[in-house]
Design a protein around this motif. Sequence first.
Motif, PDB file in Angstrom:
ATOM      1  N   ASN A  22       0.828  -1.212   0.000  1.00 12.18           N
ATOM      2  CA  ASN A  22       0.000   0.000   0.000  1.00 12.18           C
ATOM      3  C   ASN A  22       0.864   1.265   0.000  1.00 12.18           C
ATOM      4  O   ASN A  22       0.388   2.340  -0.338  1.00 12.18           O
ATOM      5  N   LYS A  23       2.154   1.130   0.351  1.00 16.43           N
ATOM      6  CA  LYS A  23       3.016   2.315   0.334  1.00 16.43           C
ATOM      7  C   LYS A  23       3.272   2.746  -1.112  1.00 16.43           C
ATOM      8  O   LYS A  23       3.313   3.928  -1.410  1.00 16.43           O
ATOM      9  N   LYS A  56       0.181   4.650  -2.240  1.00 19.38           N
ATOM     10  CA  LYS A  56       0.073   6.009  -1.701  1.00 19.38           C
ATOM     11  C   LYS A  56       1.157   6.923  -2.255  1.00 19.38           C
ATOM     12  O   LYS A  56       0.930   8.104  -2.477  1.00 19.38           O
ATOM     13  N   ASN A  93       7.559   0.570   7.233  1.00 19.85           N
ATOM     14  CA  ASN A  93       7.431   0.131   5.833  1.00 19.85           C
ATOM     15  C   ASN A  93       7.440   1.332   4.891  1.00 19.85           C
ATOM     16  O   ASN A  93       7.892   1.240   3.758  1.00 19.85           O
ATOM     17  N   SER A 132       0.465   9.277   3.960  1.00 24.48           N
ATOM     18  CA  SER A 132      -0.965   9.559   3.845  1.00 24.48           C
ATOM     19  C   SER A 132      -1.197  11.056   3.762  1.00 24.48           C
ATOM     20  O   SER A 132      -0.795  11.812   4.638  1.00 24.48           O
ATOM     21  N   PRO A 177      -6.507  -3.585   6.927  1.00 26.63           N
ATOM     22  CA  PRO A 177      -5.997  -3.041   8.190  1.00 26.63           C
ATOM     23  C   PRO A 177      -5.858  -1.519   8.099  1.00 26.63           C
ATOM     24  O   PRO A 177      -5.593  -0.982   7.026  1.00 26.63           O
ATOM     25  N   VAL A 178      -6.043  -0.835   9.235  1.00 27.96           N
ATOM     26  CA  VAL A 178      -5.982   0.631   9.250  1.00 27.96           C
ATOM     27  C   VAL A 178      -4.997   1.134  10.296  1.00 27.96           C
ATOM     28  O   VAL A 178      -5.075   0.755  11.464  1.00 27.96           O
ATOM     29  N   ALA A 179      -4.082   2.015   9.851  1.00 25.08           N
ATOM     30  CA  ALA A 179      -3.183   2.668  10.820  1.00 25.08           C
ATOM     31  C   ALA A 179      -3.352   4.184  10.736  1.00 25.08           C
ATOM     32  O   ALA A 179      -3.961   4.787  11.604  1.00 25.08           O
ATOM     33  N   SER A 180      -2.875   4.819   9.659  1.00 27.30           N
ATOM     34  CA  SER A 180      -3.102   6.265   9.547  1.00 27.30           C
ATOM     35  C   SER A 180      -4.403   6.545   8.787  1.00 27.30           C
ATOM     36  O   SER A 180      -4.913   7.662   8.824  1.00 27.30           O
ATOM     37  N   GLY A 181      -4.916   5.567   8.080  1.00 24.77           N
ATOM     38  CA  GLY A 181      -6.205   5.711   7.398  1.00 24.77           C
ATOM     39  C   GLY A 181      -6.113   6.142   5.940  1.00 24.77           C
ATOM     40  O   GLY A 181      -7.132   6.224   5.259  1.00 24.77           O
ATOM     41  N   GLY A 182      -4.913   6.402   5.436  1.00 16.92           N
ATOM     42  CA  GLY A 182      -4.778   6.876   4.054  1.00 16.92           C
ATOM     43  C   GLY A 182      -5.277   5.866   3.029  1.00 16.92           C
ATOM     44  O   GLY A 182      -5.945   6.224   2.059  1.00 16.92           O
ATOM     45  N   THR A 183      -4.956   4.606   3.251  1.00 17.64           N
ATOM     46  CA  THR A 183      -5.381   3.575   2.304  1.00 17.64           C
ATOM     47  C   THR A 183      -6.896   3.438   2.318  1.00 17.64           C
ATOM     48  O   THR A 183      -7.554   3.417   1.273  1.00 17.64           O
ATOM     49  N   TYR A 196       0.042  -5.803  10.601  1.00 18.88           N
ATOM     50  CA  TYR A 196      -1.156  -5.341   9.890  1.00 18.88           C
ATOM     51  C   TYR A 196      -2.069  -6.471   9.428  1.00 18.88           C
ATOM     52  O   TYR A 196      -3.196  -6.598   9.882  1.00 18.88           O
ATOM     53  N   THR A 241      -2.037  -5.769   2.258  1.00 18.05           N
ATOM     54  CA  THR A 241      -1.327  -4.501   2.049  1.00 18.05           C
ATOM     55  C   THR A 241       0.197  -4.659   2.044  1.00 18.05           C
ATOM     56  O   THR A 241       0.912  -3.662   1.949  1.00 18.05           O
ATOM     57  N   GLY A 242       0.696  -5.883   2.171  1.00 18.53           N
ATOM     58  CA  GLY A 242       2.164  -6.089   2.127  1.00 18.53           C
ATOM     59  C   GLY A 242       2.773  -6.036   3.523  1.00 18.53           C
ATOM     60  O   GLY A 242       2.196  -6.537   4.476  1.00 18.53           O
ATOM     61  N   GLY A 243       3.963  -5.443   3.630  1.00 20.59           N
ATOM     62  CA  GLY A 243       4.536  -5.161   4.948  1.00 20.59           C
ATOM     63  C   GLY A 243       5.444  -6.218   5.534  1.00 20.59           C
ATOM     64  O   GLY A 243       5.827  -6.115   6.702  1.00 20.59           O
TER      65      GLY A 243
HETATM   66  C1  PLP Z   1       1.398   1.373   6.529  1.00 24.81           C
HETATM   67  C2  PLP Z   1       0.701   0.073   6.400  1.00 24.81           C
HETATM   68  C3  PLP Z   1      -0.683  -0.073   6.627  1.00 24.81           C
HETATM   69  C4  PLP Z   1      -1.527   1.061   7.136  1.00 24.81           C
HETATM   70  O1  PLP Z   1      -1.997   1.861   6.092  1.00 24.81           O
HETATM   71  P1  PLP Z   1      -2.653   3.279   6.429  1.00 24.81           P
HETATM   72  O2  PLP Z   1      -2.913   3.855   5.090  1.00 24.81           O
HETATM   73  O3  PLP Z   1      -1.626   4.054   7.197  1.00 24.81           O
HETATM   74  O4  PLP Z   1      -3.871   3.057   7.227  1.00 24.81           O
HETATM   75  C5  PLP Z   1      -1.260  -1.289   6.404  1.00 24.81           C
HETATM   76  N1  PLP Z   1      -0.528  -2.350   6.003  1.00 24.81           N
HETATM   77  C6  PLP Z   1       0.793  -2.265   5.792  1.00 24.81           C
HETATM   78  C7  PLP Z   1       1.521  -3.467   5.374  1.00 24.81           C
HETATM   79  C8  PLP Z   1       1.443  -1.059   5.990  1.00 24.81           C
HETATM   80  O5  PLP Z   1       2.770  -1.003   5.788  1.00 24.81           O
END
Ligand code: PLP
Length: 307
Positions: free
Chosen positions: A41-42, A45, A70, A147, A176-182, A272, A300-302
């Motif tokens: 997902n990086k 973005k 990541n 994001s 999965p959600v961390a900062s929410g950009g995806t 994630y 989303t990878g990682g």
């Molecule tokens: C950064 C990351 C996320 C979170 O994405 P957000 O857009 O920040 O919510 C999810 N999965 C992986 C593998 C990431 O590296």
Amino acid sequence: MTLAQQLQIQTPSPMDALTFFSGHTIWCKRDDMLHPIISGNKWRKLQPLLRQALHANIQHIGSFGGAYSNHLHALGYACHKLNIKFTAIVRAHPDSAPTPMLRDLKQWGVTIQYVSREDYKLRALPDYTKALVLSLRLDLLIPEGGSDGNNLSGVGTIMEEIQRQEPQPFDLIVLPVASGGTMAGLIKYIAEHNLPTRVLGIAVLKGQGYLERSIIDLLATSANNTVTENRNWKILHDEAFHGGGYAKVTSAHAEFRQRFFQAQGFMLDRVYNTKSFFALNQLLNQHKYDAFKRIMLLHTGGLQGDR
Ligand SMILES: *Cc1c(COP(=O)(O)O)cnc(C)c1O
């Protein structure tokens, strides 16, 4: 050559039908397969930002992250390949043993600027970021996680690919959600294209209210926003899913991750995707999502972060 070709990004990422979830066929968009280094997902973005940076002939980029990030890893590698100077502003102590992520950055010629936990908290404050841009002589400072309301279109490319691969729309997309950009990028695309798809985010950290707010803010700052009122999305904050906080892994998560790998043959990262896949499995077992027939999990990878 396009940017994706320059960086050897393999698009479209595959779409697999999973057999793991008993009684359901769940589709999986394999963004972990986009590139061996630039995490799923990086890339989505960062691609609009990198394209603009090349276009504007930007020489020096900076961004924020932790010692396993990541985002810094993906951006550091991309800048190395594109011959853009990159400074990683890292929440870590300069004397602590470097993580594999930081060792990679150093190998790619990235400048590492260590900041304390206290300073790191200032990373979104305009006065602080302005001072950093001046003192580090940056042409562009990218927010944590990449994001930014202006680059949600990059995430929209996931939906474009999905629609070509599986033209019948999905009822539900889980991620999965961390900062929410995806998540914000998916919501925006779905609203703009009038798709019947709902988006279910699994919080990977304690952030009830805060995560919803950051998604609404990202949507509000994006171009031509039409979506804040149309809530076709939800975030689940269950303790059983996030395990008590960011990068916290419970024994149930660890057991699930192993079982999933044995059954399905590909890995989920701990921070994630183990949490989002685990959550969907529980929700299906509890028959909470029986109304949704066509479900897609976004991988989303990682995996680099697990080292
Ligand atoms: C950064 C990351 C996320 C979170 O994405 P957000 O857009 O920040 O919510 C999810 N999965 C992986 C593998 C990431 O590296």
